[in-house]
Design an enzyme around this catalytic site. Sequence first.
Site, short mmCIF file in Angstrom:
data_model
loop_
_atom_site.label_atom_id
_atom_site.label_comp_id
_atom_site.label_asym_id
_atom_site.label_seq_id
_atom_site.Cartn_x
_atom_site.Cartn_y
_atom_site.Cartn_z
N CYS A 167 0.88 -1.17 0.00
CA CYS A 167 0.00 0.00 0.00
C CYS A 167 0.92 1.21 0.00
O CYS A 167 1.72 1.38 0.91
CB CYS A 167 -0.89 -0.01 1.24
SG CYS A 167 -1.73 1.56 1.52
N GLN A 291 -2.76 9.30 16.30
CA GLN A 291 -2.89 9.86 14.95
C GLN A 291 -2.05 9.05 13.96
O GLN A 291 -0.93 8.65 14.29
CB GLN A 291 -2.40 11.31 14.95
CG GLN A 291 -3.28 12.23 15.78
CD GLN A 291 -4.52 12.71 15.05
OE1 GLN A 291 -4.74 12.36 13.89
NE2 GLN A 291 -5.35 13.46 15.72
N TYR A 320 -12.68 17.29 23.81
CA TYR A 320 -12.54 16.14 22.90
C TYR A 320 -11.05 15.78 22.82
O TYR A 320 -10.47 15.72 21.72
CB TYR A 320 -13.07 16.46 21.50
CG TYR A 320 -14.46 17.05 21.44
CD1 TYR A 320 -15.57 16.22 21.31
CD2 TYR A 320 -14.66 18.43 21.49
CE1 TYR A 320 -16.85 16.76 21.24
CE2 TYR A 320 -15.95 18.97 21.42
CZ TYR A 320 -17.03 18.14 21.29
OH TYR A 320 -18.29 18.67 21.20
N CYS A 416 -12.13 17.97 11.52
CA CYS A 416 -11.89 17.04 10.42
C CYS A 416 -13.03 17.09 9.41
O CYS A 416 -13.10 16.29 8.50
CB CYS A 416 -11.68 15.63 10.95
SG CYS A 416 -13.02 15.05 11.98
N1 SAH Z 1 -7.78 15.61 20.17
C1 SAH Z 1 -7.51 14.20 19.99
C2 SAH Z 1 -8.70 13.37 19.51
C3 SAH Z 1 -9.71 14.02 18.61
S1 SAH Z 1 -10.86 12.88 17.92
C4 SAH Z 1 -6.30 14.02 19.09
O1 SAH Z 1 -5.86 14.94 18.43
O2 SAH Z 1 -5.77 12.92 19.05
C5 SAH Z 1 -12.35 13.31 18.73
C6 SAH Z 1 -12.51 12.74 20.13
O3 SAH Z 1 -13.73 13.19 20.69
C7 SAH Z 1 -12.57 11.21 20.18
O4 SAH Z 1 -11.56 10.76 21.04
C8 SAH Z 1 -13.97 10.91 20.74
O5 SAH Z 1 -13.99 9.79 21.60
C9 SAH Z 1 -14.28 12.17 21.52
N2 SAH Z 1 -15.69 12.54 21.76
C10 SAH Z 1 -16.76 12.31 20.96
N3 SAH Z 1 -17.86 12.91 21.47
C11 SAH Z 1 -17.49 13.52 22.61
C12 SAH Z 1 -18.18 14.33 23.58
N4 SAH Z 1 -19.48 14.61 23.45
N5 SAH Z 1 -17.47 14.83 24.61
C13 SAH Z 1 -16.15 14.56 24.74
N6 SAH Z 1 -15.45 13.81 23.86
C14 SAH Z 1 -16.10 13.29 22.81
#
Ligand code: SAH
Length: 458
Positions: A167, A291, A320, A416
């Site tokens: 890939c 990531q 989040y 995203c």
């Molecule tokens: N900031 C992190 C992950 C972002 S992805 C990074 O950069 O690695 C988005 C995240 O939001 C996921 O981990 C998901 O589990 C979480 N999430 C989804 N709905 C949510 C909510 N209502 N409150 C808090 N977290 C949430």
Amino acid sequence: MSTTTNKPPVAKNMDVIIDIIGIGHSGEGVGRIDGYTLFIKGALPGEKVKAKVIKVKKTYGYGKLLEIVEKSEGRTEPECDIYNQCGGCQLQHMDYNAQLEWKRQRVTDNMERIGKLEGVTVLPTLGMDDPWNYRNKAQVPIGEHEGGLVGGFYAQGSHRIIDMDTCNIQHDLNNDLIREVKHIAQQLGISAYNETTHKGLLRHVVVKIAIHTNEIMVVLVTNGEQLPKQKHFVSQIRDKFNQVVSICQNVNTKKTNVIFGDQTKTLWGKDVIYDYIGEVKFAISARSFYQVNPVQTKVLYEKALEYAGLTGEETVIDAYCGIGTISLFLAQKAKKVYGVEIVKEAIEDARVNAQLNEMDNVEFAVGKAEEVIPKWKEQGVEADVIVVDPPRKGCDETLLQTIIAMKPKRVVYVSCDSATLARDLRILEDGGFRTERVQPVDMFPHTVHVECVTSLIY
Ligand code: SAH
């Protein structure tokens, strides 16, 4: 009395010549005939193509590309032989610079159409110098075909596994390992899992590489606890790849599309591998989220840090927060960081990672951002900067109203999905914030996805 119905101007199996004016959500070319939209896979904006209509719906239809009558300058030969079958990438037929330009345009369009944000600055997409072999994680389903073991990807729209040798967006070592593990499994007579009969052992092979330490973890996902010839399996992998420091087995006996089961055991070596994003160290276990494009993750987080404008005196909320990657990155320059995330295991990882970096100015909570942050506000937490990085559906409206009520000096919105980003920016603007700039970052070259970091000030 007569009624008029808007009949589509095309019919199934009709051949049409059509100008392509845009790209749809899945990377298909978009054209119009008398206002009627046709999606044509493989066609690019600026092209005139001949297509056969294959599906007709009331307001839109699909065509099959037959011939490119006038070719776009942005067209290029896809790198992968399996590009058309795979579906993992959608834009390999588009030159990389054209991809970056299209991604910026798509963000701009969403800002204007959905966010009604006229004149907001959308900067040129930050792309990769070398947009290939960027993925640090490979996870391939294993199956059987004509008595041999195959592993690769599901044929589009089905669960038939197509064998894959390489890939081109995967790290080279991940490709080598996947190939070798399939070979070893075949030699040792390990059976492949069959989704229909729920029989057979090996379901998935997952390989993760930490690109800054070169540590590799191999995870064998099995339908059952026993792994025959386990010692041979382990020693053969180790003999061939000295970068492998962890070999794990994850047991998943459920009838499900979810890759991992609940139980993971380390067959050999360490339970985790370590990687760095900038100066911050992260422990990555078999199941923890990390990531997948480490080069661009650093670019993204550095932008987030820049837009947060920290001097060392600020209180920051990271909503989040996942395993705390952004929180820890910001904690290097902030007085205090609060992170909140809904998945309990992710917060456990976040706390381990904070300890690993000896950071004691971060505090993590499990829960919904829209419920936990109002509580923090009630308890008197005053945030100078709020960072949000929600999933595709964007922020909960309650959270946006809480942010408006908390009036932080800055909001940094990592997104995203630029459509939900634009929707949420409108709400924040109506609440008194001003969008300074939007920076698209190409985290997933050759796919339709684009990540954005946005800075807002109050
Ligand atoms: N900031 C992190 C992950 C972002 S992805 C990074 O950069 O690695 C988005 C995240 O939001 C996921 O981990 C998901 O589990 C979480 N999430 C989804 N709905 C949510 C909510 N209502 N409150 C808090 N977290 C949430």
